[in-house]
Scaffold this motif. Sequence first.
Motif, PDB file in Angstrom:
ATOM      1  N   THR A 143       0.888  -1.166   0.000  1.00 28.96           N
ATOM      2  CA  THR A 143       0.000   0.000   0.000  1.00 28.96           C
ATOM      3  C   THR A 143       0.920   1.208   0.000  1.00 28.96           C
ATOM      4  N   PRO A 144       0.419   2.382  -0.316  1.00 31.65           N
ATOM      5  CA  PRO A 144       1.321   3.541  -0.344  1.00 31.65           C
ATOM      6  C   PRO A 144       2.101   3.707   0.965  1.00 31.65           C
ATOM      7  N   PHE A 145       3.403   3.844   0.837  1.00 29.40           N
ATOM      8  CA  PHE A 145       4.329   4.084   1.944  1.00 29.40           C
ATOM      9  C   PHE A 145       4.455   2.898   2.896  1.00 29.40           C
ATOM     10  N   ARG A 146       4.110   1.704   2.412  1.00 26.31           N
ATOM     11  CA  ARG A 146       4.300   0.454   3.149  1.00 26.31           C
ATOM     12  C   ARG A 146       4.876  -0.550   2.163  1.00 26.31           C
ATOM     13  N   TRP A 147       6.055  -1.092   2.455  1.00 22.46           N
ATOM     14  CA  TRP A 147       6.769  -1.950   1.526  1.00 22.46           C
ATOM     15  C   TRP A 147       6.680  -3.397   2.000  1.00 22.46           C
ATOM     16  N   ASP A 148       6.492  -4.298   1.046  1.00 19.96           N
ATOM     17  CA  ASP A 148       6.398  -5.727   1.355  1.00 19.96           C
ATOM     18  C   ASP A 148       7.662  -6.204   2.060  1.00 19.96           C
ATOM     19  N   GLY A 149       7.484  -6.842   3.202  1.00 21.59           N
ATOM     20  CA  GLY A 149       8.609  -7.417   3.926  1.00 21.59           C
ATOM     21  C   GLY A 149       9.448  -6.425   4.704  1.00 21.59           C
TER      22      GLY A 149
END
Length: 151
Positions: free
Chosen positions: A13-19
Motif C-alpha cells: 500500500t502507499p508508503f508500506r513496503w512488502d517485507g
Amino acid sequence: MASTPRAHTPQSTPFRWDGVEELVYKESDTTFRDVTRRVLAGAEAGQGVELRYFEVGPGGHSTLEHHEHTHVVVPVRGQGRALVGTEVVDLAPHDVVQVPAWTWHQFRAVGDEPFGFLCLVTCERDRPVRPDAEQLAQLRSIPEVADFLRV
C-alpha cells in the motif's frame, strides 16, 4: 554463501513496503512524538549507506539532536518543517534537505496527514547527542527557532 539483497521491494500500500518492518523510531529516547521508521536498504546492499523511510504523524516531531554523521532527506509524503542549524524551513514532497555534521536538526509534520521522508545515512554512524541546557537556551534565543522547537 552470503545472501543477495532483494533487487525489488514493492509497496503493498502507499508508503508500506512488502517485507519491510515498521520499527520504533528510537529505543531509549522519549523526546519525540509519533514517529516510525523503516529500513528500505541497509548494509546488506553493499553500498555503505542505509536508506530509511520515516513517517511523522500529524502533530508529531522527531528528536532535536546533532551528531557527526550527515543526512540527506527527501520528503515524499505530506507537508513538514525542519530545523537545520538555526534555520527553520518549510518542506514539500521532493525537496532535498542536507544536514551537515554536528548540525542541530528536528523534523515536524504540518497539517492533518503524515509527513514521510526518505533519509540516506552511512551504515557506520555515531550516536545522536541532545542539547544540554546551555545549548537549548542558545537555540531558544532565536525567536523563530524557539517557536519551532519541541523538546
